[in-house]
Design a protein around this motif. Structure first.
Motif, mmCIF file in Angstrom:
data_model
loop_
_atom_site.group_PDB
_atom_site.id
_atom_site.type_symbol
_atom_site.label_atom_id
_atom_site.label_comp_id
_atom_site.label_asym_id
_atom_site.label_seq_id
_atom_site.Cartn_x
_atom_site.Cartn_y
_atom_site.Cartn_z
ATOM 1 N N PHE A 121 40.744 24.374 55.521
ATOM 2 C CA PHE A 121 41.172 25.235 54.420
ATOM 3 C C PHE A 121 42.458 24.706 53.806
ATOM 4 O O PHE A 121 42.585 24.635 52.581
ATOM 5 N N TYR A 122 43.425 24.330 54.629
ATOM 6 C CA TYR A 122 44.694 23.811 54.114
ATOM 7 C C TYR A 122 44.490 22.550 53.275
ATOM 8 O O TYR A 122 45.157 22.366 52.259
ATOM 9 N N ARG A 123 43.589 21.688 53.707
ATOM 10 C CA ARG A 123 43.300 20.480 52.915
ATOM 11 C C ARG A 123 42.694 20.858 51.567
ATOM 12 O O ARG A 123 43.066 20.290 50.534
ATOM 13 N N TYR A 124 41.774 21.805 51.578
ATOM 14 C CA TYR A 124 41.121 22.225 50.342
ATOM 15 C C TYR A 124 42.097 22.921 49.403
ATOM 16 O O TYR A 124 42.112 22.656 48.200
ATOM 17 N N ILE A 125 42.925 23.803 49.918
ATOM 18 C CA ILE A 125 43.857 24.540 49.071
ATOM 19 C C ILE A 125 44.914 23.585 48.512
ATOM 20 O O ILE A 125 45.417 23.778 47.404
ATOM 21 N N MET B 252 29.310 19.699 50.370
ATOM 22 C CA MET B 252 29.815 21.019 50.691
ATOM 23 C C MET B 252 31.312 21.118 50.398
ATOM 24 O O MET B 252 31.785 22.143 49.921
ATOM 25 N N LYS B 253 32.065 20.032 50.651
ATOM 26 C CA LYS B 253 33.505 20.047 50.419
ATOM 27 C C LYS B 253 33.811 20.399 48.970
ATOM 28 O O LYS B 253 34.620 21.287 48.692
ATOM 29 N N ILE B 254 33.186 19.714 48.047
ATOM 30 C CA ILE B 254 33.473 19.942 46.629
ATOM 31 C C ILE B 254 33.075 21.356 46.235
ATOM 32 O O ILE B 254 33.802 22.016 45.480
ATOM 33 N N GLN B 255 31.971 21.831 46.741
ATOM 34 C CA GLN B 255 31.546 23.196 46.411
ATOM 35 C C GLN B 255 32.565 24.222 46.889
ATOM 36 O O GLN B 255 32.860 25.186 46.181
ATOM 37 N N LEU B 256 33.123 24.031 48.066
ATOM 38 C CA LEU B 256 34.104 24.978 48.592
ATOM 39 C C LEU B 256 35.426 24.907 47.829
ATOM 40 O O LEU B 256 36.062 25.936 47.580
ATOM 41 N N ILE B 257 35.838 23.704 47.436
ATOM 42 C CA ILE B 257 37.054 23.572 46.635
ATOM 43 C C ILE B 257 36.857 24.247 45.279
ATOM 44 O O ILE B 257 37.728 24.972 44.797
ATOM 45 N N LEU B 258 35.689 24.031 44.675
ATOM 46 C CA LEU B 258 35.401 24.690 43.399
ATOM 47 C C LEU B 258 35.332 26.208 43.566
ATOM 48 O O LEU B 258 35.789 26.959 42.691
ATOM 49 N N LEU B 259 34.776 26.666 44.667
ATOM 50 C CA LEU B 259 34.725 28.099 44.938
ATOM 51 C C LEU B 259 36.140 28.679 45.040
ATOM 52 O O LEU B 259 36.445 29.718 44.452
ATOM 53 N N LEU B 260 37.014 27.989 45.768
ATOM 54 C CA LEU B 260 38.407 28.413 45.871
ATOM 55 C C LEU B 260 39.047 28.504 44.486
ATOM 56 O O LEU B 260 39.674 29.509 44.140
ATOM 57 N N TYR B 261 38.898 27.461 43.701
ATOM 58 C CA TYR B 261 39.494 27.416 42.368
ATOM 59 C C TYR B 261 38.948 28.536 41.486
ATOM 60 O O TYR B 261 39.705 29.212 40.799
ATOM 61 N N ASP B 262 37.647 28.738 41.529
ATOM 62 C CA ASP B 262 37.023 29.772 40.712
ATOM 63 C C ASP B 262 37.522 31.165 41.096
ATOM 64 O O ASP B 262 37.831 31.984 40.228
#
Length: 72
Positions: A35-39, A1-11
């Motif tokens: 969120f801060y970690r992902y961004i 799920m982590k990678i999917q959310l990071i990719l979603l943010l980037y996209d």
């Protein structure tokens, strides 16, 4: 799920959309800390792989976006 959310943010950001921190957290059931970690991962990717782009943020609402880096 982590990678999917990071990719979603980037996209979303690459597509020119603004990502509002609170909305993203609520929609994806993650904490603001997560969120801060992902961004941060997105920002690091841009720094290393897209030198002409910067991750910007408009406070106080936490709207994140990609902008062109100004020429020096």
């Amino acid at each position: 799920m982590k990678i999917q959310l990071i990719l979603l943010l980037y996209d979303m950001l690459l597509g020119g959309k603004k990502v509002v921190r609170k909305e993203f957290c609520a929609r994806n059931n993650v904490s603001e800390r997560t969120f801060y970690r992902y961004i941060k991962e997105v920002a690091l990717f841009l720094m290393h792989n897209k030198p002409g782009m910067l991750l910007g943020v408009a406070e106080p609402h936490g709207e994140y976006f990609i902008e062109q880096k100004p020429n020096d």
